[in-house]
Scaffold this motif. Sequence first.
Motif, PDB file in Angstrom:
ATOM      1  N   LEU A 266       0.274   5.737  -7.699  1.00  0.00           N
ATOM      2  CA  LEU A 266       1.596   6.172  -8.174  1.00  0.00           C
ATOM      3  C   LEU A 266       1.510   6.661  -9.617  1.00  0.00           C
ATOM      4  CD1 LEU A 266       3.645   3.289  -6.523  1.00  0.00           C
ATOM      5  CD2 LEU A 266       3.938   5.741  -6.018  1.00  0.00           C
ATOM      6  N   LEU A 267       0.745   5.954 -10.450  1.00  0.00           N
ATOM      7  CA  LEU A 267       0.648   6.398 -11.842  1.00  0.00           C
ATOM      8  C   LEU A 267      -0.189   7.681 -11.932  1.00  0.00           C
ATOM      9  CD1 LEU A 267      -2.160   5.771 -13.762  1.00  0.00           C
ATOM     10  CD2 LEU A 267      -1.564   3.473 -13.083  1.00  0.00           C
TER      11      LEU A 267
ATOM     12  N   ALA B  58      -9.235   5.844  -4.205  1.00  0.00           N
ATOM     13  CA  ALA B  58      -9.347   7.055  -3.386  1.00  0.00           C
ATOM     14  C   ALA B  58      -8.349   7.010  -2.226  1.00  0.00           C
ATOM     15  CB  ALA B  58     -10.769   7.214  -2.852  1.00  0.00           C
ATOM     16  N   LEU B  59      -8.363   5.906  -1.461  1.00  0.00           N
ATOM     17  CA  LEU B  59      -7.513   5.854  -0.266  1.00  0.00           C
ATOM     18  C   LEU B  59      -6.032   5.914  -0.638  1.00  0.00           C
ATOM     19  CD1 LEU B  59      -7.678   5.730   2.778  1.00  0.00           C
ATOM     20  CD2 LEU B  59      -7.505   3.243   2.645  1.00  0.00           C
ATOM     21  N   SER B  60      -5.621   5.150  -1.658  1.00  0.00           N
ATOM     22  CA  SER B  60      -4.204   5.184  -2.054  1.00  0.00           C
ATOM     23  C   SER B  60      -3.806   6.567  -2.571  1.00  0.00           C
ATOM     24  CB  SER B  60      -3.918   4.129  -3.124  1.00  0.00           C
ATOM     25  OG  SER B  60      -3.851   2.853  -2.540  1.00  0.00           O
ATOM     26  N   ASN B  61      -4.719   7.221  -3.303  1.00  0.00           N
ATOM     27  CA  ASN B  61      -4.421   8.569  -3.785  1.00  0.00           C
ATOM     28  C   ASN B  61      -4.275   9.557  -2.626  1.00  0.00           C
ATOM     29  OD1 ASN B  61      -4.351   9.868  -6.692  1.00  0.00           O
ATOM     30  ND2 ASN B  61      -5.423   7.913  -6.873  1.00  0.00           N
TER      31      ASN B  61
ATOM     32  N   LEU C 106      -0.856  11.552  -2.264  1.00  0.00           N
ATOM     33  CA  LEU C 106      -0.863  13.003  -2.482  1.00  0.00           C
ATOM     34  C   LEU C 106      -0.446  13.735  -1.213  1.00  0.00           C
ATOM     35  CD1 LEU C 106      -4.136  13.103  -4.575  1.00  0.00           C
ATOM     36  CD2 LEU C 106      -1.832  13.667  -5.398  1.00  0.00           C
ATOM     37  N   GLN C 107      -0.956  13.279  -0.063  1.00  0.00           N
ATOM     38  CA  GLN C 107      -0.597  13.956   1.194  1.00  0.00           C
ATOM     39  C   GLN C 107       0.895  13.810   1.476  1.00  0.00           C
ATOM     40  OE1 GLN C 107      -3.394  12.489   4.136  1.00  0.00           O
ATOM     41  NE2 GLN C 107      -4.723  14.260   3.811  1.00  0.00           N
TER      42      GLN C 107
ATOM     43  N   GLY D 162       0.850  -1.191   0.000  1.00  0.00           N
ATOM     44  CA  GLY D 162       0.000   0.000   0.000  1.00  0.00           C
ATOM     45  C   GLY D 162       0.875   1.226   0.000  1.00  0.00           C
ATOM     46  N   ILE D 163       0.251   2.395  -0.232  1.00  0.00           N
ATOM     47  CA  ILE D 163       1.018   3.648  -0.171  1.00  0.00           C
ATOM     48  C   ILE D 163       1.254   4.035   1.285  1.00  0.00           C
ATOM     49  CG2 ILE D 163       1.054   6.091  -0.794  1.00  0.00           C
ATOM     50  CD1 ILE D 163       1.168   4.404  -3.267  1.00  0.00           C
TER      51      ILE D 163
END
Length: 307
Positions: free
Chosen positions: A142-143, A172-175, A179-180, A11-12
Motif C-alpha cells: 500500500l505504501l 513482491a506478492l502483495s505488490n 498493482l493489478q 493481505g492485499i
Amino acid sequence: MPQLSTRHLLGINTLTVNDIQLILETATQFKEVINRPIKKVPSLRDITIANVFFENSTRTRLSFELAEKRLSADVVNFSASGSSVKKGETLLDTVNNILAMKVDMIVMRHSSPGAPHYLASRIPANVINAGDGTHEHPTQALLDSFSMREKLGDLAGKRIAIIGDITHSRVALSNIYCLQKQGADVMVCGPTTLIPKHMASLGVRIGHDVREALAWCDVANVLRIQLERQQIKYFPSLREYSLYYGISRQMLDELDRPIVLMHPGPINRGVELTSDAADSPHSIILDQVENGVAVRMAVLYLLAQER
Ligand code: NCD
C-alpha cells in the motif's frame, strides 16, 4: 462515512479495489497531518495496540509504532527474542495473554505464512499482517502504491517492474495483487531460480534481463536477495548476481527518460543496487519510508472503525 470491507488486514489479495482506494485517500490526509508542526491527532485515544514481532524489523516496526502514536493510541511492543516464546509458549497463548491485558489491535510479523490468518479466526482483536514469511506484506504494498501514485498519478496502464528475489519476497506478492487491482501492467524480473513457476498464473510478465526490464518500465521496484530464507543455492555467488542483476546509476541515466527507482529496504548496497543508484534523483526510497507512516495511520484508523 466510507468503510473497509474487512476488520483485519491480512493481505492485499482479500481487499477490494474500493478498500485500496479508501486506504490511499485516507493516507493523503494523514500525510498532511504528519507534516504539521504538531504531528498528532486524537483519533485512536481509546485504543491499545500491541506490535508483536516474531521476525526482525527496523522500518516496519518503527513505522507502525509512530503511526500508532501519531493517532494517540496506547502502544506496547513485543519481540519474540527475550520473550516466553523461547520457553515453549504457543503463538495463540502468547497473543491471548497480551489480549487479556485489554489490547484492541494486534500488528504481527511472523515467519510462518498464514500466521495472522490463523490468529484472526481465533481472537476478538483486529489483526494486521506486518509480513508473514514469504507470503504477504500488505502495508508495504500500500505504501509502495501510494508513493508511485505521488509520482505518476493513477496507476492504470502504468508499467511496474519488480526486480530481484521474487521467490522469497512477500513484498513482491502483495505488490502484484495491489498493482493489478489498480490496473497496472506488472513484470517480475530475476534469475529463473528466483521466479516461482506459479507467477505465470498470476498474469504478470516474466523477464530475465534487467536492462530490458528497465527499458520497459515506468517504475523499478528492486528487492533484496533474502539469503536468510534460502536453504539451497539459487545462484552461484552474490558477486555474479550483482554482475547480472545489479542496477547502477549509469543504467538509469542512460535510459534518457524518467524512471522511478524504489526499494522496500533494507538495501544491500553493491548487490541489487549500487550506492550511486540508491542515492540518485531517480530514487524515492526515503519517500516510501515517509509515506509508510501515513499509510499505516490510514489502515489503523479505518480498521478501528470496524471494531
Ligand atoms: C521487507 C520485508 O521485511 O519483507 N522489508 C520491509 O518490510 N521494509 C523486505 C526485505 O526484508 O527485504
